[in-house]
Design an enzyme around this catalytic site. Sequence first.
Site, PDB file in Angstrom:
ATOM      1  N   GLY A 173      28.706 -80.160   8.483  1.00 29.16           N
ATOM      2  CA  GLY A 173      28.088 -81.227   7.683  1.00 29.16           C
ATOM      3  C   GLY A 173      27.541 -82.399   8.485  1.00 29.16           C
ATOM      4  O   GLY A 173      27.391 -83.497   7.942  1.00 29.16           O
ATOM      5  N   ILE A 214      22.826 -67.228   0.368  1.00 31.78           N
ATOM      6  CA  ILE A 214      21.419 -67.061  -0.041  1.00 31.78           C
ATOM      7  C   ILE A 214      21.301 -67.245  -1.547  1.00 31.78           C
ATOM      8  O   ILE A 214      21.951 -66.540  -2.324  1.00 31.78           O
ATOM      9  CB  ILE A 214      20.885 -65.688   0.421  1.00 31.78           C
ATOM     10  CG1 ILE A 214      20.927 -65.665   1.954  1.00 31.78           C
ATOM     11  CG2 ILE A 214      19.471 -65.444  -0.090  1.00 31.78           C
ATOM     12  CD1 ILE A 214      20.368 -64.439   2.599  1.00 31.78           C
ATOM     13  N   LEU A 215      20.496 -68.217  -1.935  1.00 29.65           N
ATOM     14  CA  LEU A 215      20.332 -68.513  -3.359  1.00 29.65           C
ATOM     15  C   LEU A 215      19.353 -67.530  -4.004  1.00 29.65           C
ATOM     16  O   LEU A 215      18.432 -67.040  -3.340  1.00 29.65           O
ATOM     17  CB  LEU A 215      19.823 -69.948  -3.523  1.00 29.65           C
ATOM     18  CG  LEU A 215      20.815 -71.031  -3.064  1.00 29.65           C
ATOM     19  CD1 LEU A 215      20.101 -72.364  -2.820  1.00 29.65           C
ATOM     20  CD2 LEU A 215      21.950 -71.210  -4.065  1.00 29.65           C
ATOM     21  N   ASN A 258      15.339 -77.164   3.400  1.00 30.55           N
ATOM     22  CA  ASN A 258      16.375 -76.654   4.306  1.00 30.55           C
ATOM     23  C   ASN A 258      16.035 -77.049   5.742  1.00 30.55           C
ATOM     24  O   ASN A 258      14.866 -77.282   6.065  1.00 30.55           O
ATOM     25  CB  ASN A 258      16.419 -75.121   4.194  1.00 30.55           C
ATOM     26  CG  ASN A 258      17.473 -74.505   5.093  1.00 30.55           C
ATOM     27  OD1 ASN A 258      18.598 -75.006   5.206  1.00 30.55           O
ATOM     28  ND2 ASN A 258      17.122 -73.418   5.771  1.00 30.55           N
ATOM     29  N   HIS A 307      16.458 -75.641   9.706  1.00 30.03           N
ATOM     30  CA  HIS A 307      16.755 -74.417  10.447  1.00 30.03           C
ATOM     31  C   HIS A 307      16.640 -74.710  11.946  1.00 30.03           C
ATOM     32  O   HIS A 307      15.679 -75.367  12.382  1.00 30.03           O
ATOM     33  CB  HIS A 307      15.765 -73.317  10.031  1.00 30.03           C
ATOM     34  CG  HIS A 307      16.081 -72.005  10.660  1.00 30.03           C
ATOM     35  ND1 HIS A 307      17.108 -71.187  10.217  1.00 30.03           N
ATOM     36  CD2 HIS A 307      15.538 -71.362  11.731  1.00 30.03           C
ATOM     37  CE1 HIS A 307      17.175 -70.110  10.981  1.00 30.03           C
ATOM     38  NE2 HIS A 307      16.227 -70.190  11.906  1.00 30.03           N
ATOM     39  N   ASP A 367      14.182 -68.357   5.194  1.00 30.29           N
ATOM     40  CA  ASP A 367      13.593 -69.232   6.220  1.00 30.29           C
ATOM     41  C   ASP A 367      12.065 -69.111   6.310  1.00 30.29           C
ATOM     42  O   ASP A 367      11.491 -69.145   7.402  1.00 30.29           O
ATOM     43  CB  ASP A 367      14.218 -68.936   7.606  1.00 30.29           C
ATOM     44  CG  ASP A 367      15.721 -69.170   7.620  1.00 30.29           C
ATOM     45  OD1 ASP A 367      16.186 -70.072   6.902  1.00 30.29           O
ATOM     46  OD2 ASP A 367      16.421 -68.447   8.325  1.00 30.29           O
ATOM     47  N   GLU A 386      17.979 -82.477  15.080  1.00 30.80           N
ATOM     48  CA  GLU A 386      18.014 -82.187  13.637  1.00 30.80           C
ATOM     49  C   GLU A 386      18.391 -83.441  12.855  1.00 30.80           C
ATOM     50  O   GLU A 386      17.844 -83.721  11.785  1.00 30.80           O
ATOM     51  CB  GLU A 386      19.034 -81.082  13.331  1.00 30.80           C
ATOM     52  CG  GLU A 386      18.646 -79.714  13.852  1.00 30.80           C
ATOM     53  CD  GLU A 386      19.653 -78.646  13.433  1.00 30.80           C
ATOM     54  OE1 GLU A 386      20.186 -78.702  12.323  1.00 30.80           O
ATOM     55  OE2 GLU A 386      19.908 -77.734  14.247  1.00 30.80           O
TER      56      GLU A 386
HETATM   57  C1  GRF Z   1      22.389 -76.700  11.731  1.00 33.28           C
HETATM   58  O1  GRF Z   1      22.075 -76.267  13.028  1.00 33.28           O
HETATM   59  C2  GRF Z   1      21.339 -76.271  10.754  1.00 33.28           C
HETATM   60  O2  GRF Z   1      20.048 -76.250  11.301  1.00 33.28           O
HETATM   61  C3  GRF Z   1      21.741 -74.866  10.414  1.00 33.28           C
HETATM   62  O3  GRF Z   1      23.159 -74.918  10.370  1.00 33.28           O
HETATM   63  C4  GRF Z   1      23.622 -75.978  11.198  1.00 33.28           C
HETATM   64  C5  GRF Z   1      24.452 -76.861  10.329  1.00 33.28           C
HETATM   65  O4  GRF Z   1      25.052 -77.898  11.045  1.00 33.28           O
HETATM   66  N1  GRF Z   1      21.130 -74.428   9.185  1.00 33.28           N
HETATM   67  P1  GRF Z   1      25.839 -79.028  10.266  1.00 33.28           P
HETATM   68  O5  GRF Z   1      26.788 -78.340   9.291  1.00 33.28           O
HETATM   69  O6  GRF Z   1      24.851 -79.898   9.558  1.00 33.28           O
HETATM   70  O7  GRF Z   1      26.602 -79.784  11.325  1.00 33.28           O
END
Ligand code: GRF
Length: 199
Positions: free
Chosen positions: A27, A104-105, A119, A121, A157, A186
């Site tokens: 998270g 997967i929704l 999302n 990725h 994705d 991210e």
């Molecule tokens: C991230 O690398 C995200 O891109 C991928 O899963 C990971 C989740 O990290 N989908 P976190 O739970 O937000 O720390």
Amino acid sequence: MVQKKLKKMEKLIGHKVNCAVFISGNGTNLCSILKSSRKKDFPIKVKLVISNKASANGLKYARLNNIPYKIFSSLNMKIFEKKTIKELKKNKIEFICLAGFLKILSKKFINNFKYRIINIHPSLLPKYKGLNTHFRVIKNKDKISGCTVHYVSSKLDSGKIILQKKVKVKNSDTSLSLQKRILKQEHKLYPRAIKTIFS
Ligand code: GRF
């Protein structure tokens, strides 16, 4: 077009857009969205966290920030979605951010939130969809990787890309060191992408 609609939605509602964040693990992206959402000019407010795992570490951020959360674990997806939709309605959720959510929704669920579910990725999509992205990048000796925020479509994705950030791969990188460097990006990219789609 879509961005205009979303911006209109924010204006029509006259307040920050009610958002739910779905997680399965650490998270840290949830944490970065929560930090941004404290800012006055950030367009969304996290009103609900949904996890499919009781052990998800990221639930601590919901607790720390007094955000209501629900855990729907050990359920098949049909039951998961039914219970989730009930909560989304109850909390008047208008927008969903998937952040490390590993289920997967269904197509039906996604279509109900068309262009209102996004999302993050950890690769430069369309490269490296699915899991173990960093391992595959290193194995293929790629020089550049990165992360992508995209709309969610019924194909894994594959939805329309909102923003991407490139990250250089070092010769000395392992999948873990690359993962850590990309994750830092991210945390900046996700809030930026949210601002972008509502601006
Ligand atoms: C991230 O690398 C995200 O891109 C991928 O899963 C990971 C989740 O990290 N989908 P976190 O739970 O937000 O720390």
